[in-house]
Design a protein around this motif. Structure first.
Motif, PDB file in Angstrom:
ATOM      1  N   ALA A   7       8.765  21.006  -0.561  1.00 57.45           N
ATOM      2  CA  ALA A   7       9.768  19.935  -0.530  1.00 57.45           C
ATOM      3  C   ALA A   7      10.908  20.307   0.413  1.00 57.45           C
ATOM      4  O   ALA A   7      11.406  19.459   1.171  1.00 57.45           O
ATOM      5  CB  ALA A   7      10.296  19.661  -1.939  1.00 57.45           C
ATOM      6  N   GLU A   8      11.300  21.573   0.407  1.00 64.64           N
ATOM      7  CA  GLU A   8      12.372  22.024   1.296  1.00 64.64           C
ATOM      8  C   GLU A   8      11.929  21.967   2.760  1.00 64.64           C
ATOM      9  O   GLU A   8      12.716  21.590   3.638  1.00 64.64           O
ATOM     10  CB  GLU A   8      12.804  23.437   0.914  1.00 64.64           C
ATOM     11  CG  GLU A   8      14.057  23.883   1.612  1.00 64.64           C
ATOM     12  CD  GLU A   8      14.612  25.197   1.077  1.00 64.64           C
ATOM     13  OE1 GLU A   8      15.402  25.822   1.811  1.00 64.64           O
ATOM     14  OE2 GLU A   8      14.274  25.585  -0.045  1.00 64.64           O
ATOM     15  N   LEU A   9      10.689  22.338   3.032  1.00 67.34           N
ATOM     16  CA  LEU A   9      10.168  22.226   4.399  1.00 67.34           C
ATOM     17  C   LEU A   9      10.176  20.779   4.875  1.00 67.34           C
ATOM     18  O   LEU A   9      10.577  20.484   6.006  1.00 67.34           O
ATOM     19  CB  LEU A   9       8.740  22.776   4.472  1.00 67.34           C
ATOM     20  CG  LEU A   9       8.584  24.294   4.477  1.00 67.34           C
ATOM     21  CD1 LEU A   9       7.110  24.668   4.330  1.00 67.34           C
ATOM     22  CD2 LEU A   9       9.160  24.893   5.742  1.00 67.34           C
ATOM     23  N   ILE A  10       9.728  19.877   4.016  1.00 67.40           N
ATOM     24  CA  ILE A  10       9.682  18.455   4.380  1.00 67.40           C
ATOM     25  C   ILE A  10      11.091  17.918   4.632  1.00 67.40           C
ATOM     26  O   ILE A  10      11.352  17.275   5.657  1.00 67.40           O
ATOM     27  CB  ILE A  10       8.944  17.641   3.299  1.00 67.40           C
ATOM     28  CG1 ILE A  10       7.464  18.022   3.282  1.00 67.40           C
ATOM     29  CG2 ILE A  10       9.124  16.140   3.519  1.00 67.40           C
ATOM     30  CD1 ILE A  10       6.703  17.527   2.070  1.00 67.40           C
ATOM     31  N   ALA A  11      12.001  18.199   3.711  1.00 64.54           N
ATOM     32  CA  ALA A  11      13.375  17.705   3.855  1.00 64.54           C
ATOM     33  C   ALA A  11      14.058  18.318   5.078  1.00 64.54           C
ATOM     34  O   ALA A  11      14.716  17.615   5.860  1.00 64.54           O
ATOM     35  CB  ALA A  11      14.177  18.011   2.591  1.00 64.54           C
ATOM     36  N   VAL A  68       3.522  16.616   7.433  1.00 64.49           N
ATOM     37  CA  VAL A  68       2.302  16.964   6.711  1.00 64.49           C
ATOM     38  C   VAL A  68       2.205  18.483   6.655  1.00 64.49           C
ATOM     39  O   VAL A  68       2.364  19.155   7.673  1.00 64.49           O
ATOM     40  CB  VAL A  68       1.054  16.377   7.407  1.00 64.49           C
ATOM     41  CG1 VAL A  68      -0.213  16.839   6.715  1.00 64.49           C
ATOM     42  CG2 VAL A  68       1.133  14.858   7.444  1.00 64.49           C
ATOM     43  N   ILE A  69       1.942  19.016   5.483  1.00 63.03           N
ATOM     44  CA  ILE A  69       1.770  20.459   5.317  1.00 63.03           C
ATOM     45  C   ILE A  69       0.308  20.737   5.014  1.00 63.03           C
ATOM     46  O   ILE A  69      -0.241  20.216   4.033  1.00 63.03           O
ATOM     47  CB  ILE A  69       2.670  21.002   4.188  1.00 63.03           C
ATOM     48  CG1 ILE A  69       4.139  20.751   4.511  1.00 63.03           C
ATOM     49  CG2 ILE A  69       2.393  22.487   3.957  1.00 63.03           C
ATOM     50  CD1 ILE A  69       5.092  21.093   3.379  1.00 63.03           C
ATOM     51  N   ASP A  70      -0.312  21.537   5.868  1.00 65.36           N
ATOM     52  CA  ASP A  70      -1.683  21.999   5.636  1.00 65.36           C
ATOM     53  C   ASP A  70      -1.608  23.446   5.177  1.00 65.36           C
ATOM     54  O   ASP A  70      -0.986  24.281   5.843  1.00 65.36           O
ATOM     55  CB  ASP A  70      -2.515  21.945   6.924  1.00 65.36           C
ATOM     56  CG  ASP A  70      -2.810  20.541   7.397  1.00 65.36           C
ATOM     57  OD1 ASP A  70      -2.951  19.653   6.539  1.00 65.36           O
ATOM     58  OD2 ASP A  70      -2.901  20.339   8.623  1.00 65.36           O
ATOM     59  N   TYR A  96       5.701  12.620  13.919  1.00 67.96           N
ATOM     60  CA  TYR A  96       4.707  13.208  13.017  1.00 67.96           C
ATOM     61  C   TYR A  96       4.746  14.703  13.251  1.00 67.96           C
ATOM     62  O   TYR A  96       4.559  15.168  14.380  1.00 67.96           O
ATOM     63  CB  TYR A  96       3.317  12.649  13.324  1.00 67.96           C
ATOM     64  CG  TYR A  96       2.193  13.424  12.677  1.00 67.96           C
ATOM     65  CD1 TYR A  96       1.828  13.171  11.362  1.00 67.96           C
ATOM     66  CD2 TYR A  96       1.506  14.412  13.373  1.00 67.96           C
ATOM     67  CE1 TYR A  96       0.798  13.879  10.763  1.00 67.96           C
ATOM     68  CE2 TYR A  96       0.479  15.120  12.788  1.00 67.96           C
ATOM     69  CZ  TYR A  96       0.129  14.849  11.478  1.00 67.96           C
ATOM     70  OH  TYR A  96      -0.886  15.568  10.886  1.00 67.96           O
ATOM     71  N   VAL A  97       5.013  15.471  12.209  1.00 71.37           N
ATOM     72  CA  VAL A  97       5.069  16.922  12.302  1.00 71.37           C
ATOM     73  C   VAL A  97       4.024  17.494  11.360  1.00 71.37           C
ATOM     74  O   VAL A  97       3.963  17.118  10.185  1.00 71.37           O
ATOM     75  CB  VAL A  97       6.473  17.458  11.918  1.00 71.37           C
ATOM     76  CG1 VAL A  97       6.500  18.967  11.956  1.00 71.37           C
ATOM     77  CG2 VAL A  97       7.534  16.858  12.819  1.00 71.37           C
ATOM     78  N   ASN A  98       3.213  18.411  11.880  1.00 74.86           N
ATOM     79  CA  ASN A  98       2.182  19.068  11.079  1.00 74.86           C
ATOM     80  C   ASN A  98       2.555  20.538  10.953  1.00 74.86           C
ATOM     81  O   ASN A  98       2.647  21.241  11.955  1.00 74.86           O
ATOM     82  CB  ASN A  98       0.817  18.893  11.743  1.00 74.86           C
ATOM     83  CG  ASN A  98      -0.319  19.456  10.916  1.00 74.86           C
ATOM     84  OD1 ASN A  98      -1.264  19.972  11.469  1.00 74.86           O
ATOM     85  ND2 ASN A  98      -0.255  19.344   9.623  1.00 74.86           N
TER      86      ASN A  98
END
Length: 69
Positions: free
Chosen positions: A18-22, A42-44, A3-5
């Motif tokens: 989307a690029e950060l997630i991928a 997860v991006i806050d 899990y990365v926040n």
């Protein structure tokens, strides 16, 4: 199950998110051999007024930089 926040100031485009997630998922697969299907990112987004560094908010830092230009 990683899990990365990621916390960033508001304003990223959907494409950037989307690029950060991928990219984060790919890194965990490459470095730790994690299963991408069970990797969660997860991006806050934090409003610049709510994020501070060096004793001032990011919003104030941006205002000061614009005034100095």
């Amino acid at each position: 199950m990683p899990y990365v926040n990621i916390r960033i100031t508001a304003g990223a485009t959907p494409e950037q998110k989307a690029e950060l997630i991928a990219g984060t998922t790919d890194l965990l697969v490459k470095v730790l051999n994690k299963n991408p299907a069970s990797t969660f990112v997860v991006i806050d987004e934090i409003e610049p007024e709510n994020w501070g560094a060096g004793g001032i908010s990011v919003a104030e830092r941006t205002r000061r930089a614009a005034a100095g230009s």
